[in-house]
Design a protein around this motif. Structure first.
Motif, PDB file in Angstrom:
ATOM      1  N   GLY A 186     -46.944 -27.546 -22.262  1.00  0.00           N
ATOM      2  CA  GLY A 186     -46.703 -27.066 -23.612  1.00  0.00           C
ATOM      3  C   GLY A 186     -45.291 -27.244 -24.107  1.00  0.00           C
ATOM      4  O   GLY A 186     -44.927 -26.657 -25.131  1.00  0.00           O
ATOM      5  N   SER A 187     -44.494 -28.060 -23.425  1.00  0.00           N
ATOM      6  CA  SER A 187     -43.106 -28.319 -23.842  1.00  0.00           C
ATOM      7  C   SER A 187     -42.931 -29.818 -24.078  1.00  0.00           C
ATOM      8  O   SER A 187     -42.414 -30.538 -23.211  1.00  0.00           O
ATOM      9  CB  SER A 187     -42.125 -27.814 -22.774  1.00  0.00           C
ATOM     10  OG  SER A 187     -42.314 -26.440 -22.512  1.00  0.00           O
ATOM     11  N   PRO A 188     -43.380 -30.311 -25.214  1.00  0.00           N
ATOM     12  CA  PRO A 188     -43.340 -31.768 -25.451  1.00  0.00           C
ATOM     13  C   PRO A 188     -41.917 -32.272 -25.650  1.00  0.00           C
ATOM     14  O   PRO A 188     -41.036 -31.560 -26.144  1.00  0.00           O
ATOM     15  CB  PRO A 188     -44.177 -31.944 -26.716  1.00  0.00           C
ATOM     16  CG  PRO A 188     -44.072 -30.630 -27.428  1.00  0.00           C
ATOM     17  CD  PRO A 188     -43.975 -29.585 -26.347  1.00  0.00           C
ATOM     18  N   ARG A 209     -50.358 -30.760 -22.280  1.00  0.00           N
ATOM     19  CA  ARG A 209     -50.054 -30.482 -23.690  1.00  0.00           C
ATOM     20  C   ARG A 209     -48.611 -30.870 -24.042  1.00  0.00           C
ATOM     21  O   ARG A 209     -47.906 -30.130 -24.715  1.00  0.00           O
ATOM     22  CB  ARG A 209     -50.296 -29.008 -24.022  1.00  0.00           C
ATOM     23  CG  ARG A 209     -51.690 -28.519 -23.706  1.00  0.00           C
ATOM     24  CD  ARG A 209     -51.906 -27.089 -24.163  1.00  0.00           C
ATOM     25  NE  ARG A 209     -50.842 -26.193 -23.721  1.00  0.00           N
ATOM     26  CZ  ARG A 209     -50.772 -25.657 -22.508  1.00  0.00           C
ATOM     27  NH1 ARG A 209     -51.708 -25.903 -21.606  1.00  0.00           N
ATOM     28  NH2 ARG A 209     -49.772 -24.862 -22.193  1.00  0.00           N
ATOM     29  N   CYS A 210     -48.191 -32.021 -23.582  1.00  0.00           N
ATOM     30  CA  CYS A 210     -46.832 -32.501 -23.857  1.00  0.00           C
ATOM     31  C   CYS A 210     -46.822 -33.737 -24.747  1.00  0.00           C
ATOM     32  O   CYS A 210     -45.811 -34.446 -24.820  1.00  0.00           O
ATOM     33  CB  CYS A 210     -46.117 -32.809 -22.538  1.00  0.00           C
ATOM     34  SG  CYS A 210     -45.654 -31.337 -21.595  1.00  0.00           S
ATOM     35  N   LYS A 211     -47.939 -34.028 -25.401  1.00  0.00           N
ATOM     36  CA  LYS A 211     -48.051 -35.169 -26.323  1.00  0.00           C
ATOM     37  C   LYS A 211     -47.709 -36.492 -25.629  1.00  0.00           C
ATOM     38  O   LYS A 211     -47.058 -37.360 -26.202  1.00  0.00           O
ATOM     39  CB  LYS A 211     -47.153 -34.961 -27.545  1.00  0.00           C
ATOM     40  CG  LYS A 211     -47.488 -33.718 -28.357  1.00  0.00           C
ATOM     41  CD  LYS A 211     -46.586 -33.563 -29.561  1.00  0.00           C
ATOM     42  CE  LYS A 211     -46.918 -32.312 -30.349  1.00  0.00           C
ATOM     43  NZ  LYS A 211     -46.022 -32.127 -31.529  1.00  0.00           N
ATOM     44  N   VAL A 212     -48.135 -36.607 -24.388  1.00  0.00           N
ATOM     45  CA  VAL A 212     -47.897 -37.830 -23.625  1.00  0.00           C
ATOM     46  C   VAL A 212     -48.828 -38.922 -24.151  1.00  0.00           C
ATOM     47  O   VAL A 212     -50.040 -38.728 -24.256  1.00  0.00           O
ATOM     48  CB  VAL A 212     -48.136 -37.591 -22.121  1.00  0.00           C
ATOM     49  CG1 VAL A 212     -47.980 -38.879 -21.330  1.00  0.00           C
ATOM     50  CG2 VAL A 212     -47.187 -36.525 -21.605  1.00  0.00           C
ATOM     51  N   ASN A 213     -48.263 -40.085 -24.475  1.00  0.00           N
ATOM     52  CA  ASN A 213     -49.040 -41.213 -24.985  1.00  0.00           C
ATOM     53  C   ASN A 213     -49.063 -42.344 -23.963  1.00  0.00           C
ATOM     54  O   ASN A 213     -48.567 -42.221 -22.845  1.00  0.00           O
ATOM     55  CB  ASN A 213     -48.469 -41.687 -26.329  1.00  0.00           C
ATOM     56  CG  ASN A 213     -46.977 -41.973 -26.253  1.00  0.00           C
ATOM     57  OD1 ASN A 213     -46.429 -42.218 -25.172  1.00  0.00           O
ATOM     58  ND2 ASN A 213     -46.299 -41.943 -27.390  1.00  0.00           N
ATOM     59  N   ASN A 241     -53.557 -34.503 -23.619  1.00  0.00           N
ATOM     60  CA  ASN A 241     -52.530 -35.354 -24.207  1.00  0.00           C
ATOM     61  C   ASN A 241     -53.184 -36.428 -25.072  1.00  0.00           C
ATOM     62  O   ASN A 241     -54.326 -36.260 -25.513  1.00  0.00           O
ATOM     63  CB  ASN A 241     -51.659 -35.974 -23.097  1.00  0.00           C
ATOM     64  CG  ASN A 241     -50.676 -34.979 -22.506  1.00  0.00           C
ATOM     65  OD1 ASN A 241     -49.764 -34.510 -23.182  1.00  0.00           O
ATOM     66  ND2 ASN A 241     -50.877 -34.620 -21.245  1.00  0.00           N
ATOM     67  N   HIS A 242     -52.469 -37.512 -25.321  1.00  0.00           N
ATOM     68  CA  HIS A 242     -52.969 -38.571 -26.205  1.00  0.00           C
ATOM     69  C   HIS A 242     -53.103 -39.888 -25.433  1.00  0.00           C
ATOM     70  O   HIS A 242     -52.662 -40.937 -25.881  1.00  0.00           O
ATOM     71  CB  HIS A 242     -52.016 -38.759 -27.382  1.00  0.00           C
ATOM     72  CG  HIS A 242     -51.722 -37.491 -28.133  1.00  0.00           C
ATOM     73  ND1 HIS A 242     -52.712 -36.688 -28.656  1.00  0.00           N
ATOM     74  CD2 HIS A 242     -50.546 -36.867 -28.430  1.00  0.00           C
ATOM     75  CE1 HIS A 242     -52.171 -35.636 -29.255  1.00  0.00           C
ATOM     76  NE2 HIS A 242     -50.854 -35.717 -29.123  1.00  0.00           N
TER      77      HIS A 242
END
Length: 486
Positions: A186-188, A209-213, A241-242
């Motif tokens: 939760g810490s992107p 939930r760190c918006k890893v792509n 994530n993504h």
């Protein structure tokens, strides 16, 4: 912009750590919360810092303690009889902040930190949660203190605002401490560049939930290959994530040579059957590419080149002395041992067992050099061991990655095609378990567009149950709670 007074205080603490005042830290080694409070006050930290203590009890004691309420919590608050108070410091910048002494639930300037102890009151984990922006000064203070806590293994910064400076400070802590687990759930990070954290000392990394792509997956996977910076990583959590099929492809390429990763969590992403096949294809027999064969030869050549260099240096340092010098040194040691007490007679006996002739001394030195190299370098680790490869029609095939034990692909875009592929993987791994130990013991595919029941599912469950009966280990059965196709 740090104040001059804060910078001066930081230098004083750093000099105290490197100077002759290590005993000061050693005296308060069990009170990191007090040290943190004192350092924050000394640095004029413009935040309200609260410290809470918890005790993480072992599974057996926790099961007995929570048998009545049947809770599943992994951490239990400290019992009243331990009398471990909650240490709180409030260094406000405004007068209205003087009453802020408890951790805030929402994002505020309050810094809520939790110190987790084991049953022996040894610090094992530091947790920071729900901070709008983790301050640089706090990470510097923790970085100066953690080297003195040899049982601290985990650092969690969850649901916080972080930047590249945070990652940089965490990387510095990994170099000087015993921390092997990093949790940033939760810490992107804006740049998604976690390469500073990926080093040999890291064992567990959680980036849920760190918006890893896919771009970040390429960087992470590049550090997981054999002989790369983070090839010793055991657990990697990239759920929610993504990540698409492209990111799964990068991890599939890393698993071709990685022989340490045990757990990979890619749940709640955007992976389809194509991405799942990239991962499953390396768990069965696959042909080696031309580059992989060249790299295998290069790794072997580099290993023995380094080994021969160390071997030559060791022999050069010991062979400079002549036979007379060596014999004189041994004879002098014998004279010393002859005048000692009865307690030194075993050492004198060892001196008598030393070789006396020139050839025997040379063999003794070579044997000692071999033992030293084995201890320093170890044996050569070949990702494509000759016992796990075979030649078919002029092509070299590897038996597949048998190290990965748990794979989580829940809540993606998988279908019946993945079930059929997975069935082939389980069937193949079971056929070679007598030759190679390992293989999948847990696969999770919840929440995908799969049939409720089919022949492959039944066969997979039977194969997994058979494995448990054969090995006698407490392995988890494959869980199938998939969403039915409408």
């Amino acid at each position: 912009m740090k104040s001059p007074k804060s910078t001066k205080s930081l230098r004083s603490i750093r000099s105290a750590r490197s100077g002759n005042t290590e005993n000061i830290f050693h005296d308060d080694i069990c009170d990191l919360d007090n040290m943190l409070v004192m350092a924050c006050a000394k640095f004029n930290c413009p935040y309200a810092v609260s410290v809470k203590k918890e005790i993480r009890q072992d599974d057996y004691y926790k099961a007995l303690k929570q048998a009545d309420n049947k809770t599943k919590s992994k951490r239990i608050s400290l019992m009243p009889e331990h009398k471990v108070p909650e240490s709180t410091v409030d260094v406000p910048t405004h007068s209205d902040q003087a009453s802020s002494v408890t951790p805030s639930v929402s994002y505020t300037n309050n810094i809520a930190t939790t110190f987790v102890y084991d049953n022996y009151h040894t610090l094992t984990e530091i947790k920071i949660t729900k901070v709008s922006q983790v301050p640089d000064i706090l990470l510097k203070i923790i970085g100066l203190l953690v080297p003195y806590y040899k049982n601290l293994v985990r650092l969690s910064i969850t649901n916080c605002g972080i930047d590249m400076y945070t990652i940089h400070e965490l990387g510095k802590m990994l170099n000087v401490s015993t921390i092997t687990e990093i949790c940033l759930d939760g810490s992107p990070l804006a740049s998604c560049d976690y390469s500073i954290l990926l080093r040999s000392s890291l064992r567990n990394l959680s980036l849920c939930r760190c918006k890893v792509n896919d771009e970040a997956c390429e960087i992470i996977a590049s550090k997981l290959h054999h002989a790369a910076a983070a090839d010793n990583l055991l657990l990697l959590n990239l759920s929610s994530n993504h990540i698409t099929d492209e990111g799964a492809k990068y991890f599939g390429g890393a698993l071709r040579t990685n022989r340490h990763l045990r757990y990979l969590n890619l749940a709640d992403n955007h992976i389809t059957d194509g991405g799942a096949c990239y991962l499953l294809d390396v768990l069965i027999e696959f042909p080696l590419t031309y580059d992989e064969i060249l790299n295998m030869r290069r790794w072997r050549l580099d290993y023995f080149k380094c080994r021969n260099t160390l071997y030559s240096k060791y022999l050069e340092g010991h062979c400079k002395r002549s036979y007379d010098q060596i014999s004189q040194s041994t004879s002098s040691k014998r004279k010393k041992t002859s005048t000692t007490t009865l307690k030194s007679k075993p050492s004198a006996r060892k001196e008598k067992e030393r070789p006396s002739s020139g050839s025997a001394i040379e063999d003794f030195i070579k044997t000692k050099a071999e033992m030293m190299l084995t201890e320093v370098m170890g044996s050569f680790q070949d990702p494509f061991h000759p016992h796990c490869t075979k030649n078919v029609d002029g092509y070299k095939y590897y038996f597949g990655n048998m190290t990965l034990a748990s794979l989580n692909l829940a809540y993606n875009n998988l279908s019946y095609i993945t079930i059929k592929k997975l069935y082939k993987v389980i069937l193949y791994q079971n056929s070679i378990r007598k030759t190679i130990n390992g293989g999948l013991v847990k696969v999770v595919v919840d929440g995908n567009n799969m049939p409720i029941s089919c022949t492959e599912m039944t066969d997979i469950n039977d194969l997994m149950a058979k494995n448990i009966g054969q090995t006698g280990k407490n392995l988890e059965l494959l869980r199938w709670r998939s969403r039915a196709i409408k």
